[in-house]
Write an enzyme that holds these catalytic residues in place. Structure first.
Site, PDB file in Angstrom:
ATOM      1  N   ASP A  45       0.862  -1.362  -0.104  1.00 68.99           N
ATOM      2  CA  ASP A  45       0.032  -0.012  -0.212  1.00 68.99           C
ATOM      3  C   ASP A  45       1.001   1.280  -0.008  1.00 68.99           C
ATOM      4  O   ASP A  45       0.166   2.328  -0.235  1.00 68.99           O
ATOM      5  CB  ASP A  45      -0.870  -0.029   1.202  1.00 68.99           C
ATOM      6  CG  ASP A  45      -1.878  -0.737   1.109  1.00 68.99           C
ATOM      7  OD1 ASP A  45      -2.661  -1.058  -0.174  1.00 68.99           O
ATOM      8  OD2 ASP A  45      -2.485  -1.523   2.242  1.00 68.99           O
TER       9      ASP A  45
HETATM   10  C1  BGC Z   1       0.517   1.312   6.323  1.00 69.74           C
HETATM   11  C2  BGC Z   1       0.297   0.014   5.602  1.00 69.74           C
HETATM   12  C3  BGC Z   1      -1.493  -0.092   5.275  1.00 69.74           C
HETATM   13  C4  BGC Z   1      -2.027   1.171   4.765  1.00 69.74           C
HETATM   14  C5  BGC Z   1      -3.467   0.981   4.658  1.00 69.74           C
HETATM   15  C6  BGC Z   1      -0.209   2.433   5.673  1.00 69.74           C
HETATM   16  O1  BGC Z   1      -0.200   3.372   6.567  1.00 69.74           O
HETATM   17  O2  BGC Z   1       1.530   1.205   6.498  1.00 69.74           O
HETATM   18  O3  BGC Z   1       0.570  -1.093   6.242  1.00 69.74           O
HETATM   19  O4  BGC Z   1      -1.765  -1.229   4.486  1.00 69.74           O
HETATM   20  O5  BGC Z   1      -1.719   2.207   5.641  1.00 69.74           O
HETATM   21  O6  BGC Z   1      -4.292   1.715   5.587  1.00 69.74           O
HETATM   22  C1  NOJ Z   2      -1.650  -3.864   5.394  1.00 69.70           C
HETATM   23  C2  NOJ Z   2      -2.662  -3.908   4.534  1.00 69.70           C
HETATM   24  O1  NOJ Z   2      -3.623  -4.187   5.344  1.00 69.70           O
HETATM   25  C3  NOJ Z   2      -2.517  -4.930   3.540  1.00 69.70           C
HETATM   26  O2  NOJ Z   2      -3.413  -5.008   2.458  1.00 69.70           O
HETATM   27  C4  NOJ Z   2      -1.135  -4.579   2.804  1.00 69.70           C
HETATM   28  O3  NOJ Z   2      -1.048  -5.504   1.705  1.00 69.70           O
HETATM   29  C5  NOJ Z   2       0.031  -4.360   3.684  1.00 69.70           C
HETATM   30  N1  NOJ Z   2      -0.249  -3.697   4.803  1.00 69.70           N
HETATM   31  C6  NOJ Z   2       1.300  -3.834   2.791  1.00 69.70           C
HETATM   32  O4  NOJ Z   2       1.257  -2.626   2.695  1.00 69.70           O
END
Ligand code: BGC
Ligand code: NOJ
Length: 817
Positions: free
Chosen positions: A487
């Site tokens: 993400d």
């Molecule tokens: C986080 C991710 C997460 C994303 C979605 C980001 O701040 O680092 O791990 O999946 O937010 O909300």
């Molecule tokens: C947490 C999110 O829930 C997941 O969907 C994503 O793949 C990982 N972070 C990596 O960014």
């Protein structure tokens, strides 16, 4: 250093000191009513949606972290001394303390000055309530005159509004008190048709429902005036902050025990029968009263608790293993499976790190959660799959999330994560492999939740494939969109606005250049899976098409996604490679290595092994495999959120645990059992229990992230519980290392275990048959010779048993020949 130990026989983790490095929590409930509970009885409860139907209040960013919960105070009326048997909130030193987190329940026992208590908290199967079964024993030689006070703080339902909108909220709180029951009915007079209730089995010496009356001005949970005085105020909340507190007085003879049951629950009335008498403003209690009465009875509580245990026997019984390694056994047999249920239920919504306010059920997340859950309750997996698919867009794309109450896609949290649709194929494939229920593919399912748009689920899968193919970039690789699995790899956003959310910020670039090698690998995996499905449906043309598309994508990856010793990660909006040796930072990323090998790339020409060797050399640490190296040292507009984290944290080069099992699986696929297992053990929470002072999170569940080697905090975990790590580790160990995996036409057995394991035994219930699988090593290597009930079977798939057979023994000789 440890703060407790596993009790494998009882499937419990036993915490022996209350001041764990962080709150170590558990979950109550498995269907609609849920609670989070810490080892000091902190946490909160909600009905179905952690944001919109929050029963009890949780204070964000609280100090101490874990404050507010399901509290009981014990007061010695002779001396006036009082304490919390769960240690918090008074934090009075206890003579003994023990918290047992089990499957859907938590029991906290302690003693002080000869007064012993035990509080068992759980949610009966099928009910929208939680029980606190409280036992107090006088271990003194003299009579004890005690006051017991319960305490919860109600949330005014919408947790976000509750935490922000005081100008309104301080005026709306309402309760009713009838018999020994406190009803919380804020907003019931208007648009709500639900109440919360808090009941007590004993006659009351008093009660409180207004927080300030109970606490006294300027006092906290640690020193409530009513408890200090031993006198409830019998307050009736109107506005301000409704709470629930019962006061029970007990005189206990030496050795005597008493049991009090408290019930906290959620109840809905029909809209046209909200009030009793009709026309009044009193809550209609006709249908809720029998439920309350039932669960206040100790024998009903015992029965409900036994049912809960039986429920978990059933769920966990689907896959059990006895291996040479206790860390493996307890994770597979108990805790990893348990965490898979919790992630299935919660997605990423409510934990001590996820607020329960912001995040509904993620499309990508929930599809992956299914992989570890589908064998537990296949009917629920089926429903979830159809719910997810019903939010898919006509383009084949997906909302990134949907809200569990409305089951509709949620625009507010962004879309355009171009990996999202492909996960649906993997989720559906896992469901069919587990159940053999091909009919799911014919289910009519809407697009974008629009009535009239229904098409068979199979068509949704086709559109998932098309979605990627319709969005290819300059090298022929899939465009990344807003981001892919990672993400934080935001190659089109270029956010310079403080505080702007990377998830919803407008794209600064038109999105036609930046590409993802990860999505390319995922596409190959998903398209090949769909080809298998098409083959079973007798759709020869489609098989050819999907295989051709996968082959074409694979060729593109070799041409533009291969860096010489590993797979590249992406191309940025300026067509520059990311995850290449030529980069200064971010030279190698874990994600494409795992996913491309899982999709079958490089298995025949040594490049898969070469890739995994690169991972071992460049990314593996004693605390797990890093997401990428070297970490980004500064914030870069072209990269986005990934570079916003200090080096070593989260996506910027921590051990992002979700991705580690992809490498374990890849190692198993190339046949290197020792390495697969070594990586498995590095992040196994039970293995890490011994270094709890470093790891800090719960030693019985996986966390999302362990700080990487670019930070002095290397080895410290965060974000326990709600992570795709649970499902993927479960898949890696059960299906690829132990090697027992559901296939369309039978149970595939292909263990890739460490060289020094002599074998293992497992039980797997699959399509109605209980298989006892005895694996014995005859020599080195992973070659498998199978016999089912003594009869040799060619290949490594145990064929489906004829009807009427409900048990079989599978003998597996490993390394034979
Ligand atoms: C986080 C991710 C997460 C994303 C979605 C980001 O701040 O680092 O791990 O999946 O937010 O909300
Ligand atoms: C947490 C999110 O829930 C997941 O969907 C994503 O793949 C990982 N972070 C990596 O960014």
């Amino acid at each position: 250093m440890r703060f407790g130990h596993f009790d494998d026989e009882h499937r419990e983790y036993v915490i022996t000191q209350p001041d764990t490095p962080l709150p170590w929590i558990n979950y109550l409930g498995s269907e609609d009513y849920f609670g989070l509970i810490s080892n000091t009885a902190g946490g909160y409860s909600f009905y179905r949606d952690a944001r919109l139907r929050r029963l009890t209040r949780y204070r964000y960013n609280n100090v101490p972290f874990d404050n507010g919960g399901r509290y009981i105070y014990v007061r010695d009326n002779a001396s006036g001394a009082f304490w919390s048997p769960s240690w918090q909130p008074t934090r009075t030193a206890l003579d003994t303390y023990e918290c047992r987190h089990g499957m859907g329940y938590t029991t906290i026992s302690s003693s002080k000055d000869g007064i012993a208590t035990e509080s068992r908290y759980f949610v009966p199967i099928g009910e929208n309530l939680e029980i606190w079964q409280f036992t107090v024993t006088n271990q003194r030689e003299t009579e004890a005159d005690l006051s017991i006070f319960s305490l919860i703080e109600f949330c005014l339902w919408d947790a976000n509004d509750d935490a922000t909108n005081y100008q309104r909220n301080f005026n709306i709180g309402q309760v009713e008190i009838e018999d020994e029951v406190i009803y919380h009915k804020t907003e019931y007079r208007e648009r709500r048709d639900h109440v919360a209730y808090f009941a007590c089995s004993e006659p009351l010496a008093g009660y409180d429902t207004q927080r300030e009356d109970f606490l006294g001005a300027y006092r906290g949970w640690d020193d409530p005036a009513a408890v200090a005085d031993g006198v409830s105020r019998n307050s009736e909340a109107l506005g301000w902050a409704p709470i629930g507190s019962h006061h029970v007085k007990l005189t206990l003879a030496p050795g005597e025990s008493r049991r009090i049951v408290f019930v906290l629950g959620y109840h809905e009335n029909p809209k046209d029968a909200k009030f009793d008498p009709p026309g009044s403003q009193r809550v209609n209690k006709i249908t809720v009263k029998p439920v309350i009465d039932r669960y206040l009875r100790p024998e009903e509580v015992e029965t409900a608790f036994a049912e809960l245990a039986a429920y978990w026997d059933g769920i966990l019984g689907v896959y059990q293993v006895q291996s040479p390694d206790p860390d493996t056994d307890r994770m597979v047999n108990v805790w990893n499976a348990y965490q898979c249920m919790v992630t299935f239920n919660m997605s990423r919504s409510a934990s001590f790190y996820e607020s329960g306010i912001g995040r509904g059920l993620g499309f990508r997340d929930s599809n992956q959660d299914l992989l570890g859950f589908v064998h537990q309750v296949p009917e629920r997996a089926r429903r979830r799959t159809l719910d997810l698919a019903a939010t898919q867009l006509e383009t084949g794309g997906a909302y990134h999330q949907y809200q569990p109450l409305t089951k509709r896609g949620n625009d507010a949290v962004g879309g355009g994560f171009n990996d999202d649709p492909a996960w649906l194929i993997l989720g559906v494939a896992a469901y069919i492999k587990e159940t053999g229920d091909w009919s799911i593919l014919d289910e009519p399912v809407t697009y974008d939740s629009k009535p009239g748009s229904e098409q068979p689920l199979y068509e949704h899968l086709q559109r998932s494939v098309t979605y990627t193919l319709d969005r290819l970039g300059p090298h022929g690789l899939p465009l990344i969109g807003r981001a892919d699995w990672n993400d934080c790899l935001n190659l089109n956003i270029f956010s310079a606005e403080p505080g702007e959310s990377f998830q919803v910020a407008p794209l600064a670039k038109d999105g036609t250049v930046a590409e993802s090698v990860f999505i390319a690998g995922l596409f190959c995996l998903a398209a090949r899976e769909l080809a298998d499905i098409a083959e079973h449906r007798g759709l020869a043309d489609e098989v050819t098409r999907y295989l051709a598309e996968a082959d074409k994508m694979e060729a593109t990856v070799w041409e533009h996604g291969w860096d010489g010793a590993w797979f590249r990660r992406a191309y940025d909006a300026f067509r520059r490679p990311i995850g290449a040796a030529s980069c200064n930072e971010g030279q190698i990323f874990i994600e494409p290595q795992g996913i491309c090998i899982m999709a079958g790339l490089g298995l025949n020409d040594g490049r898969a092994v070469q890739t995994l060797d690169s991972v071992g050399e460049r990314l593996a640490t004693e605390h797990g495999i890093l997401l990428q190296q070297p970490a980004f040292s500064d914030y870069q507009l072209r990269l986005g959120e990934i570079s916003s984290y200090p080096p070593g944290f989260k996506e910027n080069a921590s051990v992002f645990c979700h991705t580690n099992p992809w490498i374990m699986i890849a190692e198993a696929i190339v046949g290197r059992g020792d390495l697969a297992y070594d990586y498995y053990k590095r992040i196994n929470p039970s293995t890490r229990e011994a270094i709890s002072e470093v790891h800090r999170c719960e030693p019985y569940v996986y966390c999302q992230t362990i700080a990487g080697r670019d930070t002095p905090k290397h080895g410290e975990a965060k974000n326990s519980w709600l992570s795709g790590t649970a499902a993927w580790n479960y898949v890696a160990i059960t299906q690829w290392i132990l090697g027992i995996r559901p296939a369309y036409d039978g149970l595939e057995i292909a263990p890739v275990i460490p060289a020094d394991w002599d074998g293992f035994t497992a039980t797997r219930i699959f399509r109605g048959v209980t298989y006892t699988i005895e694996v014995e090593r005859a020599g080195p290597g992973n070659a498998v010779a199978l016999a089912v009930d003594g009869k040799p079977v060619a290949g490594n798939v145990v064929p489906l048993s004829p009807d009427g057979v409900d048990a079989a023994t599978v003998s597996v000789t490993l390394g034979a020949g």
